[in-house]
Design a protein around this motif. Structure first.
Motif, PDB file in Angstrom:
ATOM      1  N   ALA A  29       0.831  -1.204   0.000  1.00 37.02           N
ATOM      2  CA  ALA A  29       0.000   0.000   0.000  1.00 37.02           C
ATOM      3  C   ALA A  29       0.867   1.255   0.000  1.00 37.02           C
ATOM      4  CB  ALA A  29      -0.922  -0.013   1.223  1.00 37.02           C
ATOM      5  N   GLN A  30       1.995   1.175   0.700  1.00 38.76           N
ATOM      6  CA  GLN A  30       2.892   2.333   0.785  1.00 38.76           C
ATOM      7  C   GLN A  30       3.640   2.570  -0.528  1.00 38.76           C
ATOM      8  OE1 GLN A  30       5.767   2.013   3.954  1.00 38.76           O
ATOM      9  NE2 GLN A  30       6.881   3.869   3.339  1.00 38.76           N
ATOM     10  N   TYR A  31       4.096   1.473  -1.159  1.00 35.85           N
ATOM     11  CA  TYR A  31       4.928   1.602  -2.356  1.00 35.85           C
ATOM     12  C   TYR A  31       4.175   1.332  -3.664  1.00 35.85           C
ATOM     13  CZ  TYR A  31       8.862   1.596   0.921  1.00 35.85           C
ATOM     14  OH  TYR A  31       9.740   1.900   1.933  1.00 35.85           O
ATOM     15  N   ILE A  36      -1.700  -8.734  -2.122  1.00 39.33           N
ATOM     16  CA  ILE A  36      -1.981 -10.172  -2.117  1.00 39.33           C
ATOM     17  C   ILE A  36      -3.374 -10.393  -1.545  1.00 39.33           C
ATOM     18  CG2 ILE A  36      -1.326 -12.419  -1.186  1.00 39.33           C
ATOM     19  CD1 ILE A  36       1.552 -11.459  -1.062  1.00 39.33           C
ATOM     20  N   ARG A  37      -4.246 -10.991  -2.329  1.00 37.92           N
ATOM     21  CA  ARG A  37      -5.593 -11.324  -1.878  1.00 37.92           C
ATOM     22  C   ARG A  37      -5.636 -12.789  -1.444  1.00 37.92           C
ATOM     23  NH1 ARG A  37      -8.446 -10.289  -7.391  1.00 37.92           N
ATOM     24  NH2 ARG A  37      -6.652 -11.619  -7.887  1.00 37.92           N
ATOM     25  N   ASP A  38      -6.644 -13.140  -0.674  1.00 37.80           N
ATOM     26  CA  ASP A  38      -6.756 -14.519  -0.201  1.00 37.80           C
ATOM     27  C   ASP A  38      -6.762 -15.502  -1.367  1.00 37.80           C
ATOM     28  OD1 ASP A  38      -6.815 -13.650   2.406  1.00 37.80           O
ATOM     29  OD2 ASP A  38      -8.995 -13.835   2.621  1.00 37.80           O
ATOM     30  N   ASN A  54       7.836 -10.924  -9.853  1.00 39.73           N
ATOM     31  CA  ASN A  54       7.353 -10.403 -11.133  1.00 39.73           C
ATOM     32  C   ASN A  54       5.842 -10.227 -11.136  1.00 39.73           C
ATOM     33  OD1 ASN A  54       9.920 -10.300 -12.246  1.00 39.73           O
ATOM     34  ND2 ASN A  54       9.792 -12.352 -13.117  1.00 39.73           N
ATOM     35  N   ARG A  55       5.129 -11.208 -10.601  1.00 41.09           N
ATOM     36  CA  ARG A  55       3.674 -11.154 -10.605  1.00 41.09           C
ATOM     37  C   ARG A  55       3.149 -10.002  -9.748  1.00 41.09           C
ATOM     38  NH1 ARG A  55      -0.280 -14.269 -12.421  1.00 41.09           N
ATOM     39  NH2 ARG A  55      -2.330 -14.126 -11.427  1.00 41.09           N
ATOM     40  N   LEU A  56       3.836  -9.733  -8.648  1.00 39.16           N
ATOM     41  CA  LEU A  56       3.399  -8.675  -7.733  1.00 39.16           C
ATOM     42  C   LEU A  56       3.932  -7.301  -8.123  1.00 39.16           C
ATOM     43  CD1 LEU A  56       3.805 -10.643  -4.389  1.00 39.16           C
ATOM     44  CD2 LEU A  56       1.654 -10.063  -5.519  1.00 39.16           C
ATOM     45  N   GLY A  57       4.811  -7.264  -9.105  1.00 42.66           N
ATOM     46  CA  GLY A  57       5.327  -5.982  -9.578  1.00 42.66           C
ATOM     47  C   GLY A  57       6.294  -5.313  -8.623  1.00 42.66           C
ATOM     48  N   VAL A  58       7.053  -6.124  -7.898  1.00 38.00           N
ATOM     49  CA  VAL A  58       8.022  -5.572  -6.943  1.00 38.00           C
ATOM     50  C   VAL A  58       9.369  -5.404  -7.644  1.00 38.00           C
ATOM     51  CG1 VAL A  58       9.238  -5.935  -4.760  1.00 38.00           C
ATOM     52  CG2 VAL A  58       6.862  -6.704  -5.014  1.00 38.00           C
ATOM     53  N   ILE A  63      14.127  -4.969  -3.199  1.00 41.49           N
ATOM     54  CA  ILE A  63      13.939  -6.106  -2.290  1.00 41.49           C
ATOM     55  C   ILE A  63      14.800  -6.010  -1.029  1.00 41.49           C
ATOM     56  CG2 ILE A  63      14.256  -8.594  -2.046  1.00 41.49           C
ATOM     57  CD1 ILE A  63      13.212  -8.917  -4.879  1.00 41.49           C
ATOM     58  N   PRO A  64      16.114  -5.685  -1.106  1.00 45.24           N
ATOM     59  CA  PRO A  64      16.903  -5.595   0.130  1.00 45.24           C
ATOM     60  C   PRO A  64      16.326  -4.591   1.128  1.00 45.24           C
ATOM     61  CG  PRO A  64      18.342  -5.662  -1.770  1.00 45.24           C
ATOM     62  CD  PRO A  64      16.953  -5.496  -2.303  1.00 45.24           C
ATOM     63  N   LYS A  65      15.874  -3.444   0.641  1.00 43.72           N
ATOM     64  CA  LYS A  65      15.284  -2.441   1.531  1.00 43.72           C
ATOM     65  C   LYS A  65      13.996  -2.953   2.168  1.00 43.72           C
ATOM     66  CE  LYS A  65      13.041   0.996  -0.304  1.00 43.72           C
ATOM     67  NZ  LYS A  65      12.739   2.265  -1.035  1.00 43.72           N
TER      68      LYS A  65
END
Length: 211
Positions: A29-31, A36-38, A54-58, A63-65
């Motif tokens: 929500a912040q970034y 992720i839904r149930d 990839n699927r979550l668009g991160v 990732i390290p942060k």
């Protein structure tokens, strides 16, 4: 004959999936990542970490942060966590037999020790080892082997993720994959673990046959 058992922590010893989803969604929500839904959970369990990212668009570079921030948020919620039913008895059983066991995890040593203290398991493990990199567990396992002077055939790792299997295979360390953690049984089987168990009672039987 196995003389030392290395346990993963999250997913293997502690049921932390719901908490990690909650913490991820707070950061999403912040970034502005995908939440992720149930209904997403079953699919995500069947994907590798890189496929999930990839699927979550991160963004990979973030990732390290996110891991550092997530560990702090985890610490703030650690009292909500519980050990996987049956695993406390597994640890007590192998400890009573004098088998040396330690924890090697991507989580922080502080978080793990706090959890063990909260669950009255302070002296259950010989050592708590924090793997510094998300994809670098084999480096930590190799360091442990060198420190203890233990060959791969005398150790066994117990974990719940494909990356655990891959780390052990790089070093020739046998691994027992457990199906109640983060990765689906099908994903675990794709990595060809030495053993696959479906319950803590199956795990203790497998461990006793190897020690």
């Amino acid at each position: 004959m196995v003389k030392h058992i290395l346990f993963d922590f999250d997913g293997t010893l502690v049921d932390s999936r719901a908490l990690l989803v909650k913490l991820y969604n707070e950061m999403a929500a912040q970034y502005q990542f995908r939440m992720i839904r149930d209904q997403d959970l079953a699919l995500l369990r069947s994907l590798t970490i890189s496929e999930r990212v990839n699927r979550l668009g991160v963004p990979v570079l973030q990732i390290p942060k996110l891991v550092v921030a997530g560990r702090q948020m985890y610490q703030d919620n650690i009292r909500t966590l519980h050990i996987v039913p049956g695993m406390k008895e597994v640890i007590a059983h192998i400890s009573a037999l004098g088998i040396r066991s330690s924890i090697l995890s991507s989580n922080s040593e502080g978080n793990i020790r706090t959890f063990l203290k909260n669950n009255r398991m302070d002296g259950a493990f010989k050592e708590i080892i924090s793997a510094k990199h998300l994809f670098g567990k084999h480096h930590s396992i190799r360091k442990v082997m060198k420190q203890w002077g233990t060959p791969p055939s005398r150790m066994i790792y117990v974990g719940d993720e494909l990356r655990d299997i891959e780390a052990c295979q790089k070093l020739g360390v046998p691994i027992i994959a457990v199906t109640w953690g983060y990765d689906s049984p099908r994903l675990l089987l794709s990595g060809k673990p030495d053993y696959l168990v479906n319950s803590p009672s199956d795990l203790v039987k497998t461990l006793l046959a190897l020690t």
